[in-house]
Design an enzyme around this catalytic site. Structure first.
Site, PDB file in Angstrom:
ATOM      1  N   ARG A  47      13.127  24.696 -96.991  1.00 46.23           N
ATOM      2  CA  ARG A  47      13.274  24.196 -95.624  1.00 46.23           C
ATOM      3  C   ARG A  47      12.572  25.146 -94.663  1.00 46.23           C
ATOM      4  NH1 ARG A  47      19.511  24.364 -96.499  1.00 46.23           N
ATOM      5  NH2 ARG A  47      18.612  25.987 -97.773  1.00 46.23           N
ATOM      6  N   LYS A  74      34.170  33.528-103.196  1.00 43.56           N
ATOM      7  CA  LYS A  74      35.324  33.026-102.433  1.00 43.56           C
ATOM      8  C   LYS A  74      34.922  32.105-101.274  1.00 43.56           C
ATOM      9  CE  LYS A  74      38.803  35.731-104.195  1.00 43.56           C
ATOM     10  NZ  LYS A  74      38.105  36.045-105.448  1.00 43.56           N
ATOM     11  N   HIS A 129      19.534  17.843-101.019  1.00 41.95           N
ATOM     12  CA  HIS A 129      19.415  18.148-102.453  1.00 41.95           C
ATOM     13  C   HIS A 129      18.938  16.900-103.206  1.00 41.95           C
ATOM     14  CE1 HIS A 129      22.833  21.232-101.733  1.00 41.95           C
ATOM     15  NE2 HIS A 129      21.748  21.929-101.957  1.00 41.95           N
ATOM     16  N   SER A 132      24.384  23.025 -96.984  1.00 38.85           N
ATOM     17  CA  SER A 132      25.784  22.813 -97.369  1.00 38.85           C
ATOM     18  C   SER A 132      26.700  23.632 -96.465  1.00 38.85           C
ATOM     19  CB  SER A 132      25.999  23.216 -98.831  1.00 38.85           C
ATOM     20  OG  SER A 132      25.254  22.384 -99.677  1.00 38.85           O
TER      21      SER A 132
HETATM   22  P1  ADP Z   1      21.796  28.347-103.432  1.00 36.75           P
HETATM   23  O1  ADP Z   1      23.179  28.898-103.343  1.00 36.75           O
HETATM   24  O2  ADP Z   1      21.056  28.711-104.684  1.00 36.75           O
HETATM   25  O3  ADP Z   1      20.951  28.529-102.198  1.00 36.75           O
HETATM   26  P2  ADP Z   1      22.090  25.588-102.638  1.00 36.75           P
HETATM   27  O4  ADP Z   1      22.999  24.591-103.238  1.00 36.75           O
HETATM   28  O5  ADP Z   1      22.377  25.981-101.237  1.00 36.75           O
HETATM   29  O6  ADP Z   1      22.081  26.795-103.634  1.00 36.75           O
HETATM   30  O7  ADP Z   1      20.594  25.060-102.708  1.00 36.75           O
HETATM   31  C1  ADP Z   1      19.967  24.762-103.922  1.00 36.75           C
HETATM   32  C2  ADP Z   1      18.489  24.527-103.663  1.00 36.75           C
HETATM   33  O8  ADP Z   1      18.327  23.406-102.817  1.00 36.75           O
HETATM   34  C3  ADP Z   1      17.793  25.682-102.948  1.00 36.75           C
HETATM   35  O9  ADP Z   1      16.466  25.750-103.425  1.00 36.75           O
HETATM   36  C4  ADP Z   1      17.793  25.242-101.501  1.00 36.75           C
HETATM   37  O10 ADP Z   1      16.738  25.839-100.772  1.00 36.75           O
HETATM   38  C5  ADP Z   1      17.582  23.742-101.657  1.00 36.75           C
HETATM   39  N1  ADP Z   1      18.078  22.980-100.517  1.00 36.75           N
HETATM   40  C6  ADP Z   1      19.279  23.075 -99.914  1.00 36.75           C
HETATM   41  N2  ADP Z   1      19.378  22.205 -98.877  1.00 36.75           N
HETATM   42  C7  ADP Z   1      18.182  21.547 -98.828  1.00 36.75           C
HETATM   43  C8  ADP Z   1      17.624  20.558 -97.966  1.00 36.75           C
HETATM   44  N3  ADP Z   1      18.306  20.074 -96.926  1.00 36.75           N
HETATM   45  N4  ADP Z   1      16.373  20.112 -98.221  1.00 36.75           N
HETATM   46  C9  ADP Z   1      15.681  20.615 -99.266  1.00 36.75           C
HETATM   47  N5  ADP Z   1      16.122  21.573-100.094  1.00 36.75           N
HETATM   48  C10 ADP Z   1      17.360  22.032 -99.884  1.00 36.75           C
END
Ligand code: ADP
Length: 161
Positions: free
Chosen positions: A90, A41, A17, A128
């Site tokens: 990704r 949840k 992120h 995550s």
């Molecule tokens: P969501 O629940 O909306 O998917 P996330 O917190 O998982 O929220 O992800 C937010 C954004 O960050 C999304 O666009 C996701 O694709 C991107 N993202 C998550 N992990 C990575 C990563 N390792 N590299 C690049 N982008 C990422």
């Protein structure tokens, strides 16, 4: 002023992120990280914890702000006067979902553009959810998240045991 939002769950914020945030912060005058406030949840951290971890992680980036939001992402974008929504991609896994979301958002608010940044090669397999699973099984994840997130993750995992 060019303003973009970067919405997500950030449960918790990872180096993947942060890579997207750092790069997007160079493209826009202001980048607002939108931490989605959801009663899901499956989330490990509370909304405020997720926002606080994101705030600490981006404290050195002057044009980055963290806010909590509920409801439609495009409504949040309009509220903060953003012209664009940033998302990270990704490999192929994210594409279909992002494409669907983009089509829906475009229908709701055609004036807001989606800007997708390709994930850096070293974060392609970082999510995550995988991170939480690995941490709950005792893996050391310190090189995948900022230090304060690694500490919070360890504490949280222990408190759930
Ligand atoms: P969501 O629940 O909306 O998917 P996330 O917190 O998982 O929220 O992800 C937010 C954004 O960050 C999304 O666009 C996701 O694709 C991107 N993202 C998550 N992990 C990575 C990563 N390792 N590299 C690049 N982008 C990422």
């Amino acid at each position: 002023m060019t303003i973009a939002i970067y919405p997500g769950s950030f449960d918790p914020i990872t180096n993947g992120h942060l890579d997207i945030i750092t790069r997007a912060a160079k493209l826009f005058e202001k980048l607002i990280i939108g931490v989605y406030d959801t009663p899901d949840k499956r989330l490990l951290f509370t909304t405020e914890e997720r926002a606080e971890l994101a705030r600490q992680a981006t404290a050195t980036l002057p044009n980055v702000e963290v806010r909590v939001f509920t409801g439609l992402t495009v409504e949040f974008a309009k509220k903060v006067k953003a012209q664009a929504i940033v998302r990270g991609l990704r490999m192929s896994a994210d594409f279909e979902r992002e494409f669907d979301l983009a089509m829906m958002n475009k229908k709701l608010s055609p004036e807001i553009e989606l800007v997708c940044l390709m994930s850096d090669l070293k974060y392609q397999f970082l999510s995550s959810s995988l991170l939480k699973e690995a941490a709950s099984l005792g893996a050391i994840v310190d090189d995948l998240v900022p230090k304060h997130v690694a500490v919070a993750l360890r504490k949280k995992v222990h408190s759930k045991m």
